[in-house]
Design an enzyme around this catalytic site. Structure first.
Site, PDB file in Angstrom:
ATOM      1  N   SER A 143     -35.226  -4.372  24.719  1.00 19.26           N
ATOM      2  CA  SER A 143     -36.040  -3.320  25.125  1.00 19.26           C
ATOM      3  C   SER A 143     -37.658  -3.619  24.686  1.00 19.26           C
ATOM      4  O   SER A 143     -37.713  -4.899  24.113  1.00 19.26           O
ATOM      5  CB  SER A 143     -35.589  -2.224  24.507  1.00 19.26           C
ATOM      6  OG  SER A 143     -35.969  -2.217  23.251  1.00 19.26           O
ATOM      7  N   LYS A 144     -38.187  -2.772  24.704  1.00 18.83           N
ATOM      8  CA  LYS A 144     -39.661  -3.114  24.452  1.00 18.83           C
ATOM      9  C   LYS A 144     -39.826  -3.594  23.110  1.00 18.83           C
ATOM     10  O   LYS A 144     -40.890  -4.248  22.807  1.00 18.83           O
ATOM     11  CB  LYS A 144     -40.584  -1.864  24.627  1.00 18.83           C
ATOM     12  CG  LYS A 144     -41.815  -1.984  25.362  1.00 18.83           C
ATOM     13  CD  LYS A 144     -42.687  -0.750  25.604  1.00 18.83           C
ATOM     14  CE  LYS A 144     -44.130  -0.763  25.662  1.00 18.83           C
ATOM     15  NZ  LYS A 144     -44.327  -0.689  27.166  1.00 18.83           N
ATOM     16  N   ARG A 145     -39.142  -2.805  22.092  1.00 21.19           N
ATOM     17  CA  ARG A 145     -39.461  -3.061  20.544  1.00 21.19           C
ATOM     18  C   ARG A 145     -39.053  -4.352  20.344  1.00 21.19           C
ATOM     19  O   ARG A 145     -39.440  -4.996  19.370  1.00 21.19           O
ATOM     20  CB  ARG A 145     -38.804  -1.857  19.860  1.00 21.19           C
ATOM     21  CG  ARG A 145     -37.277  -2.103  19.654  1.00 21.19           C
ATOM     22  CD  ARG A 145     -36.715  -0.860  19.213  1.00 21.19           C
ATOM     23  NE  ARG A 145     -35.296  -0.931  19.631  1.00 21.19           N
ATOM     24  CZ  ARG A 145     -34.470  -1.371  18.995  1.00 21.19           C
ATOM     25  NH1 ARG A 145     -34.593  -2.011  17.876  1.00 21.19           N
ATOM     26  NH2 ARG A 145     -33.045  -1.543  19.458  1.00 21.19           N
ATOM     27  N   HIS A 146     -38.473  -5.249  21.102  1.00 25.59           N
ATOM     28  CA  HIS A 146     -38.067  -6.636  20.874  1.00 25.59           C
ATOM     29  C   HIS A 146     -39.165  -7.724  21.388  1.00 25.59           C
ATOM     30  O   HIS A 146     -39.143  -8.776  21.377  1.00 25.59           O
ATOM     31  CB  HIS A 146     -36.795  -6.960  21.507  1.00 25.59           C
ATOM     32  CG  HIS A 146     -35.561  -6.415  20.943  1.00 25.59           C
ATOM     33  ND1 HIS A 146     -34.763  -5.545  21.698  1.00 25.59           N
ATOM     34  CD2 HIS A 146     -34.969  -6.390  19.776  1.00 25.59           C
ATOM     35  CE1 HIS A 146     -34.040  -4.937  21.156  1.00 25.59           C
ATOM     36  NE2 HIS A 146     -34.027  -5.236  19.734  1.00 25.59           N
ATOM     37  N   GLY A 147     -40.230  -6.946  21.857  1.00 24.67           N
ATOM     38  CA  GLY A 147     -41.320  -7.791  22.419  1.00 24.67           C
ATOM     39  C   GLY A 147     -41.185  -7.882  23.579  1.00 24.67           C
ATOM     40  O   GLY A 147     -42.437  -8.365  24.303  1.00 24.67           O
TER      41      GLY A 147
END
Ligand code: GLU
Length: 495
Positions: free
Chosen positions: A253-257
């Site tokens: 997801s977004k938080r993994h970059g």
């Protein structure tokens, strides 16, 4: 089946392309290229509630950006079109009618409420929620009576109870039980083909030889095999690629970059880097001798597209989930930034510079190339470019109080004075001359290392880090450098 390899990427335009989709598209493309086959783009847009034209446009744009050009598709046509499922409704109807006439499918009049109630009942008893076959053997009278009530039937496929086996190119032998599946809907009561049916008809009519897709579709494959058999079609080969997870092993997801390709584009990743990284992700590429160029830890990690195509082998793709490593992608990206043709890199950097409020349209092109060339070694993504580009464009170089302290060292007066003297004397400051100037100051002021370089860097750029000084000096105009040195000398003179 003809010998010609034909693969397809079949996105549903219900969102932007995410990493998993990109990897699927990429492997299909690479496989087609390796075998001189055809890569087909099919748009699966039958989920009318969620499909949006803007997503379809964005998918096409993203694939083009990556350079994954297709041979047949919605925009360029081909011998087996149309390539958008919403334009193939009649074909699905025709094939469903054929199955109906051959007794391989039947009309089902069960209401959604009834089906839902039975589904819940089965689940509460710990049973798989399979259709109970209620409408399988309706008499002519029963059918007529439903029709007279105005109930529109769906069409259900009769599933045989035997084993369904196939050899997955990634996962090896797979076995499913027909009895676990239950009769499933192929055409909904509103006439829209269900996913498994549409895909099977399309893959067969488009002469797809290999279905390469994400493992989230694995449980659909036995259904598609049964449908192929029932309609007398050749069964394609299947390859189910593992999921891509984040570093913490949860869905990416977004938080993994990076969740979508759009985000990576926006961050300033180069398409070559994304392709290089995703192609080798989860692929057990044979190790290289240590210290080979483009390799880390004995594994070749930098591989241009042509080499990837030559080496790609679906069988070597790992069964276990791939873990997305943004740091590695950054490392690969910085390699491509360093090696890109400078005119092309400048073109790519343009929107990032403009977005940062740096106006580059009026400056000399060759000078701009030099600016970008000077910065490229210091950045991993193009979105970082403004951090260093400012030193060439800002009218006033601000020196913060911490850096001012560095300038207050008693050796700095001499350093800046000599720097200015020498710059004034030079006609044109090349990197070589800049080196000589620095050497001259080193000897004259009898200092070296940080004490020498730091005040020069601060005076010329306002910063303590950045591209190589000699490069900066060869790019900045002479009068600009003198202006900056004068400015840096002022506060020191007052102390
Ligand atoms: N349309 C499906 C999806 O976007 C892919 C279907 C397939 O590859 O069979 O997930």
């Amino acid at each position: 089946m003809s010998n010609q390899i034909r693969v397809r990427f079949a996105p549903s335009p219900t969102g932007h392309l995410h990493m998993g989709n990109v990897r699927t598209a990429l492997f299909n493309y690479l496989f087609a290229k390796k075998h001189n086959g055809s890569f087909i783009l099919r748009i699966e847009d039958t989920d009318f509630d969620r499909v949006k034209k803007e997503y379809e446009d964005s998918i096409l744009e993203d694939l083009k950006w990556l350079g994954l050009n297709w041979d047949e598709g919605t925009d360029c046509g081909g011998d087996y079109g149309p390539y958008r499922q919403s334009e193939r409704i009649n074909l699905y109807r025709e094939h469903a009618d054929r199955l109906l006439n051959e007794g391989k499918a039947y009309q089902c009049f069960c209401s959604p409420e009834e089906l839902e109630r039975k589904r819940k009942e089965s689940l509460s008893k710990g049973l798989p929620p399979r259709y109970d076959g209620k409408c399988c053997n309706l008499s002519r009278e029963e059918i007529v009576s439903y029709e007279q009530k105005g109930i529109k039937p769906s069409i259900r496929f009769k599933v045989e109870t035997g084993l369904i086996e196939f050899e997955d190119m990634v996962r090896g032998k797979m076995t499913f039980k027909g009895s676990d599946i239950g009769d499933f809907v192929i055409l909904r009561s509103d006439g829209v083909a269900a996913y498994n049916f549409a895909v099977t008809v399309d893959d067969a009519l488009m002469k797809i030889t290999h279905v390469i897709r994400g493992e989230d579709h694995l449980s659909n494959t036995p259904r598609q095999i049964l449908l192929n058999q029932a309609m007398g079609f050749d069964i394609p080969e299947f390859a189910h690629l593992s999921m891509i997870l984040g570093y913490d092993r949860t869905l990416l997801s977004k938080r993994h970059g990076a969740a979508s390709l759009k985000e990576l584009k926006g961050e300033g990743y180069l398409s070559e880097a994304v392709i290089n990284y995703l192609s080798l992700l989860g692929w057990s590429n044979p190790p290289l001798p240590p210290f080979t160029k483009g390799g880390r830890g004995g594994i070749r990690e930098i591989m241009p597209l042509n080499d990837i195509i030559k080496n790609i082998s679906i069988e070597r793709v790992s069964k276990s989930p791939a873990v997305f490593d943004i740091k590695k992608l950054k490392w690969i990206n910085s390699h491509y930034i360093r090696n890109k043709d400078i005119a092309e890199l400048t073109e790519l950097a343009h929107p990032f510079l403009t977005k940062a409020g740096i106006s580059v349209d009026t400056v000399d092109k060759n000078w701009l190339y030099k600016v970008v060339d000077t910065i490229r070694d210091n950045i991993e993504t193009l979105s970082e470019i403004d951090k260093y580009a400012r030193i060439f464009f800002d009218e006033i170089i601000k020196i913060d109080s911490e850096n001012l302290e560095i300038l207050k060292d008693n050796t700095v007066v001499e350093v800046l004075k000599s720097l200015k003297d020498r710059i004034e004397k030079e006609e044109n400051i090349t990197e070589e001359i800049a080196d000589k100037i620095i050497l001259y100051i080193k000897e004259k002021a009898n200092i070296k290392g940080k004490k020498l370089m730091m005040p020069i860097r601060i005076a010329l750029t306002g910063k303590t880090e950045g591209p190589e000084l000699k490069k900066i000096m060869s790019v900045l105009r002479k009068d600009e450098m003198i202006k900056r040195i004068n400015l840096a000398q002022k506060p020191i003179a007052n102390t």
